[in-house]
Design a protein around this motif. Structure first.
Motif, short mmCIF file in Angstrom:
data_model
loop_
_atom_site.label_atom_id
_atom_site.label_comp_id
_atom_site.label_asym_id
_atom_site.label_seq_id
_atom_site.Cartn_x
_atom_site.Cartn_y
_atom_site.Cartn_z
N ASN A 86 0.82 -1.22 0.00
CA ASN A 86 0.00 0.00 0.00
C ASN A 86 0.85 1.27 0.00
N TYR A 87 2.13 1.14 0.31
CA TYR A 87 3.02 2.29 0.32
C TYR A 87 3.50 2.56 -1.09
N THR A 88 3.37 3.77 -1.55
CA THR A 88 3.75 4.08 -2.93
C THR A 88 5.13 4.74 -2.98
N GLY A 89 5.67 4.74 -4.14
CA GLY A 89 6.94 5.41 -4.37
C GLY A 89 8.10 4.48 -4.63
N TRP A 90 8.06 3.27 -4.09
CA TRP A 90 9.15 2.32 -4.32
C TRP A 90 8.96 1.61 -5.64
N HIS A 91 10.02 1.47 -6.42
CA HIS A 91 9.98 0.67 -7.65
C HIS A 91 11.24 -0.20 -7.70
N GLN A 92 11.09 -1.36 -8.28
CA GLN A 92 12.21 -2.29 -8.35
C GLN A 92 12.98 -2.10 -9.64
N LYS A 93 14.30 -2.00 -9.53
CA LYS A 93 15.16 -1.87 -10.70
C LYS A 93 15.59 -3.25 -11.17
N ALA A 94 16.19 -3.30 -12.35
CA ALA A 94 16.61 -4.58 -12.95
C ALA A 94 17.62 -5.32 -12.07
N ASN A 95 18.42 -4.60 -11.30
CA ASN A 95 19.44 -5.24 -10.46
C ASN A 95 18.88 -5.73 -9.13
N ARG A 100 13.37 4.86 -4.65
CA ARG A 100 12.33 5.88 -4.73
C ARG A 100 12.99 7.25 -4.75
N LYS A 101 12.33 8.16 -5.45
CA LYS A 101 12.78 9.55 -5.47
C LYS A 101 12.39 10.19 -4.14
N SER A 102 13.21 11.10 -3.68
CA SER A 102 12.91 11.77 -2.42
C SER A 102 13.54 13.15 -2.40
N ARG A 103 12.77 14.14 -2.02
CA ARG A 103 13.29 15.51 -1.90
C ARG A 103 14.27 15.63 -0.74
N ASP A 104 14.28 14.64 0.15
CA ASP A 104 15.27 14.65 1.24
C ASP A 104 16.68 14.59 0.69
N TYR A 105 16.83 14.10 -0.53
CA TYR A 105 18.13 13.92 -1.15
C TYR A 105 18.35 14.88 -2.31
N GLY A 106 17.62 15.98 -2.34
CA GLY A 106 17.73 16.98 -3.39
C GLY A 106 16.62 16.84 -4.42
N LYS A 107 16.56 17.78 -5.35
CA LYS A 107 15.49 17.77 -6.35
C LYS A 107 15.50 16.51 -7.21
N LYS A 108 16.68 15.97 -7.46
CA LYS A 108 16.79 14.76 -8.28
C LYS A 108 17.34 13.58 -7.46
N GLY A 109 17.21 13.66 -6.15
CA GLY A 109 17.77 12.65 -5.27
C GLY A 109 17.00 11.34 -5.28
N GLU A 110 17.68 10.28 -4.87
CA GLU A 110 17.08 8.95 -4.88
C GLU A 110 17.68 8.12 -3.75
N ILE A 111 16.86 7.29 -3.15
CA ILE A 111 17.31 6.35 -2.14
C ILE A 111 17.03 4.94 -2.66
#
Length: 141
Positions: A86-95, A100-111
């Motif tokens: 139910n939590y949105t924002g997480w997506h799985q990459k090929a690896n 997920r993108k997050s403004r905590d890490y800047g405008k183009k930041g990602e965790i």
């Protein structure tokens, strides 16, 4: 004498493979972040966590006064919500990482979070030991 070398190589391989992933999750620990003209850097190391994730953050912002760089380490709270559908924002990459993108890490930041030993480092890092072991084995023979 060659039998002793072979035995040592096999013993080393057995020890590493037996201990690999048996205790706490091992994660790459490294930080290189610029902020307001200053650099925060933690030399490469390994951290051990009893939580289930290694974490890798990319700080990216066009404003050079804000944080830019990357950070790798053991997760404490950043990976919460991955197992909750139910939590949105997480997506799985090929690896296999969940990001997920997050403004905590800047405008183009990602965790990004992952659940295997040393999975938050370069894919080539995990290949270095097996390649060197094979190289040493065949060099001695």
């Amino acid at each position: 004498m060659p039998y002793c070398r072979r035995a040592l190589v096999l013993l080393l391989l057995f020890t590493v493979s037996f201990n690999y992933g048996t205790f706490a999750l091992k994660c790459r620990l490294y930080h290189r972040i610029w902020e307001d003209g200053h650099i925060l850097r933690i030399n490469p190391d390994v951290c051990h966590t009893s939580s289930q994730y290694c974490v890798r953050a990319t700080y990216s912002d066009p404003d050079e006064r804000k944080k830019n760089g990357f950070s790798m380490g053991c997760d404490k709270v950043d990976c919460q919500g991955i197992d909750n559908p139910n939590y949105t924002g997480w997506h799985q990459k090929a690896n296999g990482e969940y990001c997920r993108k997050s403004r905590d890490y800047g405008k183009k930041g990602e965790i990004c979070c992952c659940a295997r030993d040393m999975c938050n480092s370069s894919p080539l890092t995990g290949l270095i030991f097996p390649i060197m072991t094979v190289f040493v084995y065949f060099t001695w023979n």
